[in-house]
Design a protein around this motif. Sequence first.
Motif, PDB file in Angstrom:
ATOM      1  N   PHE B 127       4.915  10.856  -7.524  1.00 21.83           N
ATOM      2  CA  PHE B 127       4.594  11.653  -6.343  1.00 21.83           C
ATOM      3  C   PHE B 127       3.559  12.716  -6.679  1.00 21.83           C
ATOM      4  O   PHE B 127       3.486  13.189  -7.804  1.00 21.83           O
ATOM      5  CB  PHE B 127       5.858  12.320  -5.795  1.00 21.83           C
ATOM      6  N   ASN B 128       2.794  13.090  -5.691  1.00 24.68           N
ATOM      7  CA  ASN B 128       1.818  14.156  -5.873  1.00 24.68           C
ATOM      8  C   ASN B 128       2.546  15.444  -6.247  1.00 24.68           C
ATOM      9  O   ASN B 128       3.344  15.954  -5.451  1.00 24.68           O
ATOM     10  CB  ASN B 128       1.034  14.321  -4.569  1.00 24.68           C
ATOM     11  N   ALA B 265      -3.926  12.706  -0.847  1.00 24.72           N
ATOM     12  CA  ALA B 265      -3.714  11.265  -0.772  1.00 24.72           C
ATOM     13  C   ALA B 265      -4.616  10.567  -1.783  1.00 24.72           C
ATOM     14  O   ALA B 265      -4.301   9.482  -2.270  1.00 24.72           O
ATOM     15  CB  ALA B 265      -4.020  10.769   0.636  1.00 24.72           C
ATOM     16  N   ASP B 267      -5.344  11.555  -4.765  1.00 24.78           N
ATOM     17  CA  ASP B 267      -4.955  11.776  -6.154  1.00 24.78           C
ATOM     18  C   ASP B 267      -4.910  10.415  -6.857  1.00 24.78           C
ATOM     19  O   ASP B 267      -4.208   9.501  -6.431  1.00 24.78           O
ATOM     20  CB  ASP B 267      -3.579  12.445  -6.186  1.00 24.78           C
ATOM     21  N   THR B 270      -1.462   8.888  -8.084  1.00 22.16           N
ATOM     22  CA  THR B 270      -0.414   8.522  -7.137  1.00 22.16           C
ATOM     23  C   THR B 270      -0.928   7.667  -5.978  1.00 22.16           C
ATOM     24  O   THR B 270      -0.261   7.540  -4.963  1.00 22.16           O
ATOM     25  CB  THR B 270       0.268   9.788  -6.575  1.00 22.16           C
ATOM     26  N   SER B 271      -2.123   7.084  -6.134  1.00 24.04           N
ATOM     27  CA  SER B 271      -2.609   6.162  -5.106  1.00 24.04           C
ATOM     28  C   SER B 271      -2.791   4.782  -5.734  1.00 24.04           C
ATOM     29  O   SER B 271      -2.878   4.663  -6.952  1.00 24.04           O
ATOM     30  CB  SER B 271      -3.914   6.687  -4.503  1.00 24.04           C
ATOM     31  N   LEU B 307       3.902  11.794   0.615  1.00 28.31           N
ATOM     32  CA  LEU B 307       4.993  11.579  -0.347  1.00 28.31           C
ATOM     33  C   LEU B 307       5.672  10.229  -0.100  1.00 28.31           C
ATOM     34  O   LEU B 307       5.982   9.492  -1.038  1.00 28.31           O
ATOM     35  CB  LEU B 307       6.020  12.715  -0.244  1.00 28.31           C
ATOM     36  N   ASN B 310       3.418   7.542  -1.325  1.00 29.35           N
ATOM     37  CA  ASN B 310       3.389   7.575  -2.797  1.00 29.35           C
ATOM     38  C   ASN B 310       4.465   6.649  -3.363  1.00 29.35           C
ATOM     39  O   ASN B 310       4.244   5.930  -4.335  1.00 29.35           O
ATOM     40  CB  ASN B 310       3.657   8.996  -3.321  1.00 29.35           C
ATOM     41  N   VAL B 313       3.517   3.012  -3.721  1.00 31.84           N
ATOM     42  CA  VAL B 313       2.354   2.608  -4.522  1.00 31.84           C
ATOM     43  C   VAL B 313       2.661   1.502  -5.537  1.00 31.84           C
ATOM     44  O   VAL B 313       1.935   0.511  -5.608  1.00 31.84           O
ATOM     45  CB  VAL B 313       1.699   3.840  -5.184  1.00 31.84           C
TER      46      VAL B 313
END
Lengths: 440, 333
Positions: B127-128, B265, B267, B270-271, B307, B310, B313
């Motif tokens: 997660f971010n 989003a 990042d 986390t993508s 989140l 995430n 992903v």
Amino acid sequence: MKSKTFRKGIHPPDKKDLSKDSAREFFPPGGIVVIPLHQHIGAPAEPLVKKKDRVFRGQTIGRARGFVSAPVHASVSGQVKSVGSHLSPMGRQVLSVTIENDGNDELFPEIKPVRNDVIDYSPEEVRKAVSEAGIVGLGGAAFPTSVKLSPPEEYPTDVLVINGAECEPYLTTDFRLMIEEPDALIAGAEVIKQTVGAKKIFLGIEDNKEDAISLFEKKLTGRSDFQVVPLETRYPQGYEKTLIQTTVGRDVPKGGLPLHVGVLVQNVGTTVAVYETLKTGVPLIERSLTVTGEGIRTKKNLKARIGTLVADIVEHCGGYVGEKGKLIMGGPMMGVALWSDGIPIVKGTSGILVIPGGSLQEGKEHNCIRCNNCSACCPMNLVPTRIATLTRFSRFEEAREWGLMDCMECGTCSYVCPAKIPLVQWMRVGKVAVLKRDAK
Amino acid sequence: MKKTDYASPFKLGSSPHIRSKESVPKIMYWVVGSLAPAMAGAVFFFGANALRVFCISIITCLVTEYVFLAARKKSVSAVLDGSVLITAILFAMTLPPALKSSHVAIGAFVAVALGKHVFGGLGYNIFNPALVGRAFLQAAFPVAMTTWAPPLTQKGVDTLTFATPLAKFKFASAELSLAERLTDLDHLFFGHVGGCLGETSALLLLIGGGILLVKRYIDWRIPTGLFTTVFVLTGAVHLINPDLCAPPLFHLLAGGLLLGGFFMATDMVTSPITPKGTWIFAVGIGVLVVLIRVQGGLPEGVMYAILFMNAFVPILNRYTRPGILGEKGNRVG
């Protein structure tokens, strides 16, 4: 004419200016040459000489074992000093013939061309001559050329692509060859075309070699069956599968070969080597190579005998300069870092490159931050970081599904990785593991 | 036993032997730099409060990062790789300007400790981290997290009843006309509105996002997919029922959409890593943002939407492998 290209790939600094204006000069072989009996893809050759034998230049000293194999010839005249294992460029001990050069350069008396004119060779004669001359792909892969000239009957070849992309940075031997021996290249291409029954020839050249492009455009004016295709300067433009897409417009299927879409690709060096063998009857005992890099005093393009020790060549070029770095056989992207300069050059040696430590941009390795640079640049459209991670955790089956075995190790992913992860090395680790499992 | 000397006079190593000049810290500091306009904007609009929150967040994050790196026996020099600085700045940007210092510090600690290091540090978090910190505060201190100080450029406004543009639209009494519930678009664009530190001025965020797009440090698919989805969906709902949903441009400019769309989003860690997965990820966030904003109990939904996606992903990566060259006639493009 606008340059064609594949998408993806990278633009490393090409550094060809270091050596591109130096004409190829002949480098006389040193007192000793070491000729490995395994310089090609396929089975190693079988030695035909023993210690103290006297050999002539061009004499066969290793016999091909099997169809995918290549014979090996003495590149100087002299006495066999030993037949034993010697470190090869690939880092392995390989059975090699060491010859003490007598300096007379006497040619093997039986050597003569089968036909007086290259055009008169029949396809069968070409294949035989190429096979006996031990010609292999000179672009670096060293796959036996006679095998490529004998495509199976169910796949007729109609297009020949001559690969003059020379997309590896630093290297300029193909460029020099093209502008110094254009007629030999054209004649060699014609013979190969006849041999495999192709109808059309494309000569792909990257547009950082403008001299070569304009020279061949002039020489081939009015030829609809032989075309120069200018290619954008972009690494790895010379990769077989994308080169075929770009020049011919055909897609080689995953896991397939160019012959499956009726195409044969030959490097310019190989093409000229075929021509010269047919013309003179002399087997492949000499090749062109670039000696370059910031870590060597004089940058040159040379014609050197197979088996010449790297140390002799480096000395001839003024020796090393700068801090300790890498001594590389081949180009900076796919070449092999040598452990010692007491190693001979082989048929697949396109260059000797010395890069001082400071220019290597090695950097500290970080965790992958999944920036996607590797997948954005991969010419095979793989996701290298994913494959590397799966390999690292020994999940080889998944790695294979993600295309591990399709990787051709061009080095693009490692080049762009900001985290400096040795992605290509992980690919190699994975491939070896998969092949080992398959063998069980 | 005699030691064999394997020393080579040369450096060894697997090809390729040259590398690009790109590096992880370089990317991270470019992101930090692209956040600078919005940070300057935050200080301009909220004054000392903004400086205070940024400082506390940055110091807490750096210290937490250092302690966790040391405890995990990793190289502590990684504190300076820039990644934790991004977390600290982004986290601060998602906070209400007048938030108590202790709350900021708790959130910043959670962001780095629970958001990043329990997963294994840089590159391994799901997660971010900045949003993990914010989500924690939202759950722990819901009132403090929804008390908005007006920007210094807006005089004579009561702090207690002051609302963000999205909250104003959603919770305004039914007597107000639609026009009264909306906030002027030029105020949203230039920053004359309340909200979190980093979300007041769309212009400053667009500058930063533009830099990252040009430098290709963020995947263009994410802002493109996300903003298009939000625009189209809110546009459709607005046409059907303007009372329920504000016009699409309002939705694009108000709240944390631009901040989240350009900086959170996107990042990298986390993508998704596949193009198809990235599209699904972006559109998924867009759909969730609109759902929460229009149908949910909260005025804003960017944080939860990101989140939530995430979490998808890994599965998106797994099922969206790109076609390999030559596979079913696939051409690379």
